[in-house]
Design a protein around this motif. Sequence first.
Motif, mmCIF file in Angstrom:
data_model
loop_
_atom_site.group_PDB
_atom_site.id
_atom_site.type_symbol
_atom_site.label_atom_id
_atom_site.label_comp_id
_atom_site.label_asym_id
_atom_site.label_seq_id
_atom_site.Cartn_x
_atom_site.Cartn_y
_atom_site.Cartn_z
ATOM 1 N N ASN A 47 0.647 -1.160 -0.078
ATOM 2 C CA ASN A 47 0.098 -0.055 -0.073
ATOM 3 C C ASN A 47 1.084 1.255 -0.051
ATOM 4 O OD1 ASN A 47 -1.826 2.277 0.926
ATOM 5 N ND2 ASN A 47 -3.041 0.659 1.341
ATOM 6 N N ARG A 290 -3.370 -7.645 2.987
ATOM 7 C CA ARG A 290 -4.207 -6.527 2.296
ATOM 8 C C ARG A 290 -4.965 -6.013 3.170
ATOM 9 N NH1 ARG A 290 -2.948 -7.303 -3.074
ATOM 10 N NH2 ARG A 290 -2.604 -9.683 -3.643
ATOM 11 N N GLN A 293 -2.937 -3.705 5.865
ATOM 12 C CA GLN A 293 -2.227 -2.563 5.273
ATOM 13 C C GLN A 293 -3.413 -1.364 4.934
ATOM 14 O OE1 GLN A 293 0.304 -2.943 1.803
ATOM 15 N NE2 GLN A 293 1.302 -4.919 3.011
ATOM 16 N N ALA A 294 -4.735 -1.851 4.630
ATOM 17 C CA ALA A 294 -5.850 -1.302 4.396
ATOM 18 C C ALA A 294 -6.264 -0.337 5.590
ATOM 19 C CB ALA A 294 -6.886 -1.986 3.754
#
Length: 299
Positions: A47, A290, A293-294
């Motif tokens: 990210n 994912r 990180q989001a």
Amino acid sequence: MSNLKLLFPLLFVLHAHFTQTLIQAIVFREYIGANFANVRFSDVPINPNIQIHFILSFGIDFTSGSSPKPTNGRFNVFWDSDNLGPSQVRSIKQQHPNVKVALSIGGDTVNNKAVNFTVVSIDSWVSNAVSSLTSLIKQYNLDGIDIDYEHFKAEPSVFAQCIGRVVTILKRNRVISFASIAPFDDGDVQRHYMALWRSYGGVFDYVNFQFYAYDRRTTVDQFLRYFDAQSANYNGGKVLVSFSTDSSGGLKPENGFFTACERLRSRGKLNGIFVWSADNSKANGFRYERQAQALLAKG
């Protein structure tokens, strides 16, 4: 108009400084390379809105071969350097300015033998470690170091002096820009790391506390209590929360890890997340990386 012309560059600089500060404050870290699973940096999601640290696992002061022996601070490569070599480090950092790469030293075992922290003398270990680590870090174009010894044949005070002095020298010589420790909730481990923290806590930027070493039945409320306890043990440190994608314990993502993260963030205590490890996550397509990180990128 002349004042406006002066103002716009200033605003740009201030915005850039704010963005950089945000990236430094929110960090996602992941260990990589220990299991020789042919995982590459480029396999892992990145990210762009947070700082990403890959941590090569491991550099060990043991000989290689079937019967490894301690080398008194002379470190060798024990990670998947075929896939995670100097050119790959250079490439991922060029492609992603928010990526840094660190080296973790120590680890649990080498060829099924415990990696015991072993020294002949403090001065000789420090001298050998500074020399060998400087060479490795420059060869691989690395940015930081992580301390992950889990077994000890030296007193806590000796461990503290050896590690503390080495990290201090590497920082002073500008070989590294950040450092972390990776303790977990074990009596002997905590005695060594807390002795290090008392004497040299100021040279460490992160505490990669291995929350996945707790029982796999850990609940969200228990996890938060563990976090508070370790934040008190490493007072003043930037304690990161963690989960594993192997068979280790702790609070797993599917059991409420991210709920715990949201609660910590609401209290202003979410400093970042780290994962053990990319080698294990490859099989599920880095699903939880994912998600982590989001979550961090939301600020």
